[in-house]
Motif scaffolding. Structure first.
Motif, PDB file in Angstrom:
ATOM      1  N   SER A 204      42.387  78.238  52.862  1.00  0.00           N
ATOM      2  CA  SER A 204      41.632  79.464  53.133  1.00  0.00           C
ATOM      3  C   SER A 204      40.199  79.295  52.638  1.00  0.00           C
ATOM      4  N   HIS A 205      39.231  79.715  53.463  1.00  0.00           N
ATOM      5  CA  HIS A 205      37.823  79.562  53.091  1.00  0.00           C
ATOM      6  C   HIS A 205      37.452  80.480  51.941  1.00  0.00           C
ATOM      7  N   ASN A 206      37.877  81.722  51.965  1.00  0.00           N
ATOM      8  CA  ASN A 206      37.486  82.660  50.914  1.00  0.00           C
ATOM      9  C   ASN A 206      38.506  82.731  49.773  1.00  0.00           C
ATOM     10  N   TYR A 207      39.638  82.005  49.901  1.00  0.00           N
ATOM     11  CA  TYR A 207      40.593  81.853  48.807  1.00  0.00           C
ATOM     12  C   TYR A 207      40.889  80.348  48.663  1.00  0.00           C
ATOM     13  N   PRO A 208      39.985  79.641  48.035  1.00  0.00           N
ATOM     14  CA  PRO A 208      40.102  78.172  48.022  1.00  0.00           C
ATOM     15  C   PRO A 208      41.370  77.648  47.364  1.00  0.00           C
ATOM     16  N   SER A 209      42.001  78.426  46.506  1.00  0.00           N
ATOM     17  CA  SER A 209      43.217  77.937  45.843  1.00  0.00           C
ATOM     18  C   SER A 209      44.460  78.144  46.692  1.00  0.00           C
ATOM     19  N   ARG A 210      44.349  78.752  47.880  1.00  0.00           N
ATOM     20  CA  ARG A 210      45.505  79.045  48.713  1.00  0.00           C
ATOM     21  C   ARG A 210      45.414  78.280  50.033  1.00  0.00           C
ATOM     22  N   HIS A 211      46.583  77.827  50.510  1.00  0.00           N
ATOM     23  CA  HIS A 211      46.707  77.115  51.775  1.00  0.00           C
ATOM     24  C   HIS A 211      47.744  77.831  52.636  1.00  0.00           C
ATOM     25  N   ILE A 212      47.694  77.604  53.943  1.00  0.00           N
ATOM     26  CA  ILE A 212      48.704  78.169  54.827  1.00  0.00           C
ATOM     27  C   ILE A 212      50.042  77.520  54.503  1.00  0.00           C
ATOM     28  N   ALA A 213      51.073  78.321  54.302  1.00  0.00           N
ATOM     29  CA  ALA A 213      52.418  77.857  53.971  1.00  0.00           C
ATOM     30  C   ALA A 213      53.420  78.624  54.832  1.00  0.00           C
ATOM     31  N   VAL A 214      54.646  78.168  54.833  1.00  0.00           N
ATOM     32  CA  VAL A 214      55.730  78.774  55.612  1.00  0.00           C
ATOM     33  C   VAL A 214      56.663  79.498  54.641  1.00  0.00           C
ATOM     34  N   ASN A 215      56.859  80.751  54.866  1.00  0.00           N
ATOM     35  CA  ASN A 215      57.790  81.569  54.075  1.00  0.00           C
ATOM     36  C   ASN A 215      58.851  82.103  55.033  1.00  0.00           C
ATOM     37  N   GLY A 216      59.988  81.390  55.080  1.00  0.00           N
ATOM     38  CA  GLY A 216      61.002  81.712  56.078  1.00  0.00           C
ATOM     39  C   GLY A 216      60.523  81.269  57.438  1.00  0.00           C
ATOM     40  N   GLU A 217      60.169  82.254  58.310  1.00  0.00           N
ATOM     41  CA  GLU A 217      59.579  81.957  59.615  1.00  0.00           C
ATOM     42  C   GLU A 217      58.137  82.455  59.700  1.00  0.00           C
ATOM     43  N   ARG A 218      57.669  83.153  58.679  1.00  0.00           N
ATOM     44  CA  ARG A 218      56.329  83.722  58.682  1.00  0.00           C
ATOM     45  C   ARG A 218      55.340  82.772  58.025  1.00  0.00           C
ATOM     46  N   LEU A 219      54.093  82.858  58.493  1.00  0.00           N
ATOM     47  CA  LEU A 219      53.000  82.071  57.911  1.00  0.00           C
ATOM     48  C   LEU A 219      52.259  82.939  56.901  1.00  0.00           C
ATOM     49  N   VAL A 220      51.999  82.377  55.723  1.00  0.00           N
ATOM     50  CA  VAL A 220      51.288  83.067  54.657  1.00  0.00           C
ATOM     51  C   VAL A 220      50.254  82.101  54.069  1.00  0.00           C
ATOM     52  N   ILE A 221      49.420  82.601  53.171  1.00  0.00           N
ATOM     53  CA  ILE A 221      48.565  81.716  52.369  1.00  0.00           C
ATOM     54  C   ILE A 221      49.092  81.804  50.943  1.00  0.00           C
ATOM     55  N   ALA A 222      49.337  80.634  50.359  1.00  0.00           N
ATOM     56  CA  ALA A 222      49.935  80.600  49.030  1.00  0.00           C
ATOM     57  C   ALA A 222      49.269  79.511  48.213  1.00  0.00           C
ATOM     58  N   GLU A 223      49.440  79.619  46.901  1.00  0.00           N
ATOM     59  CA  GLU A 223      48.851  78.637  45.996  1.00  0.00           C
ATOM     60  C   GLU A 223      49.722  77.389  45.865  1.00  0.00           C
ATOM     61  N   SER A 224      50.896  77.381  46.409  1.00  0.00           N
ATOM     62  CA  SER A 224      51.783  76.212  46.365  1.00  0.00           C
ATOM     63  C   SER A 224      52.548  76.130  47.681  1.00  0.00           C
ATOM     64  N   GLY A 225      53.139  75.004  47.916  1.00  0.00           N
ATOM     65  CA  GLY A 225      53.946  74.805  49.116  1.00  0.00           C
ATOM     66  C   GLY A 225      53.133  74.743  50.387  1.00  0.00           C
ATOM     67  N   ALA A 226      51.957  74.116  50.341  1.00  0.00           N
ATOM     68  CA  ALA A 226      51.117  74.023  51.535  1.00  0.00           C
ATOM     69  C   ALA A 226      51.856  73.274  52.635  1.00  0.00           C
ATOM     70  N   ALA A 227      51.793  73.808  53.851  1.00  0.00           N
ATOM     71  CA  ALA A 227      52.461  73.188  54.996  1.00  0.00           C
ATOM     72  C   ALA A 227      51.617  72.032  55.512  1.00  0.00           C
TER      73      ALA A 227
ATOM     74  N   ARG B  27      53.672  85.955  67.647  1.00  0.00           N
ATOM     75  CA  ARG B  27      54.620  86.804  68.352  1.00  0.00           C
ATOM     76  C   ARG B  27      54.513  88.208  67.749  1.00  0.00           C
ATOM     77  N   ASN B  28      54.281  89.183  68.666  1.00  0.00           N
ATOM     78  CA  ASN B  28      54.039  90.550  68.200  1.00  0.00           C
ATOM     79  C   ASN B  28      52.883  90.583  67.212  1.00  0.00           C
ATOM     80  N   PHE B  29      51.854  89.664  67.462  1.00  0.00           N
ATOM     81  CA  PHE B  29      50.626  89.565  66.686  1.00  0.00           C
ATOM     82  C   PHE B  29      50.872  89.129  65.228  1.00  0.00           C
ATOM     83  N   ALA B  30      52.004  88.535  65.003  1.00  0.00           N
ATOM     84  CA  ALA B  30      52.282  87.990  63.678  1.00  0.00           C
ATOM     85  C   ALA B  30      52.350  86.474  63.793  1.00  0.00           C
ATOM     86  N   GLY B  31      51.727  85.801  62.809  1.00  0.00           N
ATOM     87  CA  GLY B  31      51.777  84.345  62.797  1.00  0.00           C
ATOM     88  C   GLY B  31      53.096  83.844  62.258  1.00  0.00           C
TER      89      GLY B  31
END
Length: 298
Positions: free
Chosen positions: A267-290, A181-185
């Motif tokens: 993430s392919h180029n950040y192997p220690s990070r996975h897509i996670a949920v921060n509030g309503e936004r999607l991020v890549i983080a090292e913990s809390g993988a969705a 939405r509005n080009f934000a995941g």
């Protein structure tokens, strides 16, 4: 015994006498002297032969046997005895009838193995069962309600298929799907009752990873040529660029979790990070993988 003058013995006739010594013709037996004594006999003139005595003994024995037979016939009243077979049959009819009972049954001991020593176990002999007692029925074996029923098979592990159109639902938040939405995941509740725009924003075509063939990239359905990518560790919807950095930022590798019931996106180029949920936004983080589950598009 006195004889008459002519040589005849009183009471019977005496055969002619011949002298065996002279071999002469038969002659009358010499008369006994008047004194009544028999003269002395010469050689060959002994007592009568023994065979005459035997005949008298046999005749006496026969007479005794006939007398015994007559006596037995008088005692039995003249009846003829029945044959032995008829007597045994008649006697069997008078026997009392006894109930027949089953014989004792003795269990057989197992045959010892030739390679092992065998010591017979003490087994009690089966007691005789009376025919009047009711027959014992074997105890019913309880059956489990699930016995014989096929076990439910585990569902196949969830997976992504390149070329398919799908939606990504959060396993821990059913009904919430990945969208742009509005080009934000982000993640929002999307259902069949949602607006056409909201449902269209949650549809993605799963592509083979732009930077790795064993990973995936996600192209928007209502914005063809736009892909989800991470920038400054946030997920955005960006137009495809002909650069290695864009290909790596828009490539995510699926990893199965929870015994195949869900998957994460690394993430392919950040192997220690996975897509996670921060509030309503999607991020890549090292913990809390969705945890995601692919679902048919709405």
């Amino acid at each position: 015994m006195p004889e008459d003058e002519n040589g005849l013995r009183v009471g019977g006739w005496v055969p002619p006498y011949s002298d065996p010594r002279t071999g002469g013709s038969p002659a009358t037996r010499p008369a006994l002297p008047r004194g009544g004594q028999r003269p002395a006999l010469g050689p060959g003139q002994g007592s009568p032969p023994h065979s005459i005595r035997h005949l008298f003994i046999l005749a006496a024995a026969a007479a005794l046997g006939c007398a015994a037979t007559a006596l037995v016939a008088l005692n039995t009243g003249g009846e003829t005895p029945a044959p032995v077979a008829q007597q045994s049959a008649a006697s069997q009819q008078d026997w009392p009838a006894f109930p027949l009972e089953p014989e004792e049954t003795i269990p057989l001991l197992p045959k010892p193995s030739p390679s092992q020593s065998y010591s017979p176990a003490v087994t009690p002999v089966a007691t005789r069962v009376s025919s009047a007692s009711p027959t014992a029925k074997p105890a019913a074996v309880p059956t489990s309600p699930t016995a014989g029923a096929a076990r439910p098979t585990a569902p196949p592990p969830v997976a992504l298929t390149a070329g398919a159109t799908a939606g990504l639902e959060l396993v821990d938040q059913p009904g919430h799907r990945v969208r742009h939405r509005n080009f934000a995941g982000r993640v929002d509740p999307i259902s069949a009752a949602s607006s056409d725009g909201d449902r269209a924003d949650s549809r993605f075509v799963i592509r083979t990873g732009r930077a790795a063939s064993n990973c995936f990239s996600f192209e928007s359905v209502n914005f063809p040529g736009y892909y989800l990518r991470h920038r400054d560790f946030r997920i955005e919807l960006t137009r495809a660029e002909q650069s290695k950095l864009f290909d790596e930022d828009s490539t995510f590798c699926a990893e199965s979790i929870r015994n195949g019931a869900a998957l994460t996106l690394r993430s392919h180029n950040y192997p220690s990070r996975h897509i996670a949920v921060n509030g309503e936004r999607l991020v890549i983080a090292e913990s809390g993988a969705a945890a995601f589950r692919p679902q048919p598009p709405l």
